[in-house]
Design a protein around this motif. Sequence first.
Motif, PDB file in Angstrom:
ATOM      1  N   GLY A  76       0.768  -1.240   0.000  1.00 41.53           N
ATOM      2  CA  GLY A  76       0.000   0.000   0.000  1.00 41.53           C
ATOM      3  C   GLY A  76       0.799   1.290   0.000  1.00 41.53           C
ATOM      4  O   GLY A  76       0.390   2.267   0.623  1.00 41.53           O
ATOM      5  N   ILE A  77       1.889   1.306  -0.685  1.00 38.00           N
ATOM      6  CA  ILE A  77       2.655   2.556  -0.758  1.00 38.00           C
ATOM      7  C   ILE A  77       2.030   3.516  -1.758  1.00 38.00           C
ATOM      8  O   ILE A  77       1.937   4.706  -1.508  1.00 38.00           O
ATOM      9  N   GLY A  78       1.608   3.029  -2.890  1.00 38.83           N
ATOM     10  CA  GLY A  78       0.914   3.873  -3.848  1.00 38.83           C
ATOM     11  C   GLY A  78       1.805   4.537  -4.882  1.00 38.83           C
ATOM     12  O   GLY A  78       1.322   4.928  -5.938  1.00 38.83           O
ATOM     13  N   ASN A  79       3.081   4.709  -4.603  1.00 41.49           N
ATOM     14  CA  ASN A  79       3.988   5.309  -5.584  1.00 41.49           C
ATOM     15  C   ASN A  79       4.336   4.283  -6.651  1.00 41.49           C
ATOM     16  O   ASN A  79       4.151   3.086  -6.468  1.00 41.49           O
ATOM     17  N   GLU A  80       4.883   4.751  -7.760  1.00 33.29           N
ATOM     18  CA  GLU A  80       5.236   3.864  -8.857  1.00 33.29           C
ATOM     19  C   GLU A  80       6.361   2.913  -8.445  1.00 33.29           C
ATOM     20  O   GLU A  80       7.388   3.335  -7.926  1.00 33.29           O
ATOM     21  N   TYR A  81       6.146   1.617  -8.685  1.00 33.28           N
ATOM     22  CA  TYR A  81       7.126   0.575  -8.353  1.00 33.28           C
ATOM     23  C   TYR A  81       8.308   0.653  -9.313  1.00 33.28           C
ATOM     24  O   TYR A  81       8.138   0.836 -10.514  1.00 33.28           O
ATOM     25  N   ASN A  82       9.530   0.488  -8.780  1.00 37.28           N
ATOM     26  CA  ASN A  82      10.740   0.469  -9.615  1.00 37.28           C
ATOM     27  C   ASN A  82      11.367  -0.915  -9.687  1.00 37.28           C
ATOM     28  O   ASN A  82      11.476  -1.494 -10.751  1.00 37.28           O
ATOM     29  N   THR A  83      11.789  -1.462  -8.531  1.00 34.19           N
ATOM     30  CA  THR A  83      12.484  -2.750  -8.524  1.00 34.19           C
ATOM     31  C   THR A  83      12.523  -3.287  -7.096  1.00 34.19           C
ATOM     32  O   THR A  83      12.023  -2.654  -6.167  1.00 34.19           O
ATOM     33  N   PHE A  84      13.126  -4.463  -6.920  1.00 34.58           N
ATOM     34  CA  PHE A  84      13.310  -5.019  -5.582  1.00 34.58           C
ATOM     35  C   PHE A  84      14.689  -5.646  -5.492  1.00 34.58           C
ATOM     36  O   PHE A  84      15.345  -5.909  -6.498  1.00 34.58           O
ATOM     37  N   ARG A  85      15.113  -5.888  -4.252  1.00 36.75           N
ATOM     38  CA  ARG A  85      16.407  -6.507  -4.009  1.00 36.75           C
ATOM     39  C   ARG A  85      16.312  -7.261  -2.686  1.00 36.75           C
ATOM     40  O   ARG A  85      15.707  -6.780  -1.734  1.00 36.75           O
ATOM     41  N   ILE A  86      16.945  -8.420  -2.619  1.00 36.33           N
ATOM     42  CA  ILE A  86      17.088  -9.143  -1.355  1.00 36.33           C
ATOM     43  C   ILE A  86      18.530  -8.952  -0.917  1.00 36.33           C
ATOM     44  O   ILE A  86      19.462  -9.290  -1.647  1.00 36.33           O
ATOM     45  N   GLN A  87      18.690  -8.356   0.270  1.00 35.94           N
ATOM     46  CA  GLN A  87      20.029  -8.013   0.733  1.00 35.94           C
ATOM     47  C   GLN A  87      20.044  -7.984   2.254  1.00 35.94           C
ATOM     48  O   GLN A  87      19.135  -7.445   2.882  1.00 35.94           O
ATOM     49  N   ASN A  88      21.075  -8.575   2.846  1.00 37.16           N
ATOM     50  CA  ASN A  88      21.271  -8.563   4.300  1.00 37.16           C
ATOM     51  C   ASN A  88      20.028  -9.033   5.062  1.00 37.16           C
ATOM     52  O   ASN A  88      19.639  -8.446   6.065  1.00 37.16           O
ATOM     53  N   GLY A  89      19.409 -10.093   4.577  1.00 34.92           N
ATOM     54  CA  GLY A  89      18.260 -10.664   5.268  1.00 34.92           C
ATOM     55  C   GLY A  89      16.980  -9.849   5.145  1.00 34.92           C
ATOM     56  O   GLY A  89      16.044 -10.038   5.926  1.00 34.92           O
ATOM     57  N   GLU A  90      16.926  -8.943   4.178  1.00 33.53           N
ATOM     58  CA  GLU A  90      15.741  -8.111   3.987  1.00 33.53           C
ATOM     59  C   GLU A  90      15.313  -8.103   2.527  1.00 33.53           C
ATOM     60  O   GLU A  90      16.144  -8.158   1.623  1.00 33.53           O
ATOM     61  N   LEU A  91      14.010  -8.027   2.348  1.00 33.10           N
ATOM     62  CA  LEU A  91      13.434  -7.776   1.037  1.00 33.10           C
ATOM     63  C   LEU A  91      13.249  -6.267   0.946  1.00 33.10           C
ATOM     64  O   LEU A  91      12.529  -5.679   1.760  1.00 33.10           O
ATOM     65  N   ARG A  92      13.925  -5.653  -0.004  1.00 29.94           N
ATOM     66  CA  ARG A  92      13.825  -4.204  -0.183  1.00 29.94           C
ATOM     67  C   ARG A  92      13.113  -3.924  -1.491  1.00 29.94           C
ATOM     68  O   ARG A  92      13.548  -4.365  -2.556  1.00 29.94           O
ATOM     69  N   ILE A  93      12.016  -3.199  -1.377  1.00 30.11           N
ATOM     70  CA  ILE A  93      11.207  -2.863  -2.544  1.00 30.11           C
ATOM     71  C   ILE A  93      11.316  -1.358  -2.753  1.00 30.11           C
ATOM     72  O   ILE A  93      11.037  -0.572  -1.843  1.00 30.11           O
ATOM     73  N   PHE A  94      11.722  -0.966  -3.968  1.00 31.16           N
ATOM     74  CA  PHE A  94      11.967   0.435  -4.279  1.00 31.16           C
ATOM     75  C   PHE A  94      10.869   0.993  -5.176  1.00 31.16           C
ATOM     76  O   PHE A  94      10.492   0.375  -6.166  1.00 31.16           O
TER      77      PHE A  94
END
Length: 185
Positions: A76-94
């Motif tokens: 529910g962020i609402g902004n335009e999705y760019n990409t994702f990355r799994i790093q250091n035990g986290e899913l990071r969604i940009f």
Amino acid sequence: MSQKFRNFCRNYHRDIAYIFVGLILSFSISGIALNHRRTFNSRQFVYESEAFSMELPEDKSLITEDFVKSKLPEIGIGNEYNTFRIQNGELRIFYDKARAEIKLETGEGEKEWYGKRIMLSEMADLHQTTNPAWIWYSDIFGIAMIFIALTGMFISSGKNSFKKRGWWMALIGLVFPLVFLIFIM
């Protein structure tokens, strides 16, 4: 040292410093900010954050682009999705001007919306740009800084001259970074 040589040093030291005062200030301010990049982001600031949680698959190989895109409405962020990355035990969604970080083990996360730091962001970018014209200008600036440093040593005469007391102050200025590089880093 002759008075003529000291006048030459003083005049060109001053004039070159005038030409580069904007870049000197810009590099100094952004350099201080970049020195603290682990605790301070010089390019952006978070203006809103919110905790959330979501279900993640046990098998982390199932976290694909399609999986992440299917979860966007849930986040529910609402902004335009760019990409994702799994790093250091986290899913990071940009996203555009936002991001979500979710711990892979617990599914607990935080979403953040951020804005750009006006002026400081651009000044920090000067340290990393690879534009060929900027690289040439930066090289000229580096040469000018060497000239300013060297001419500054010969401006004063008498008891405040480089020969009388400036040399040991310059030596201290050289020793500290060397000690830091050799023994602390």
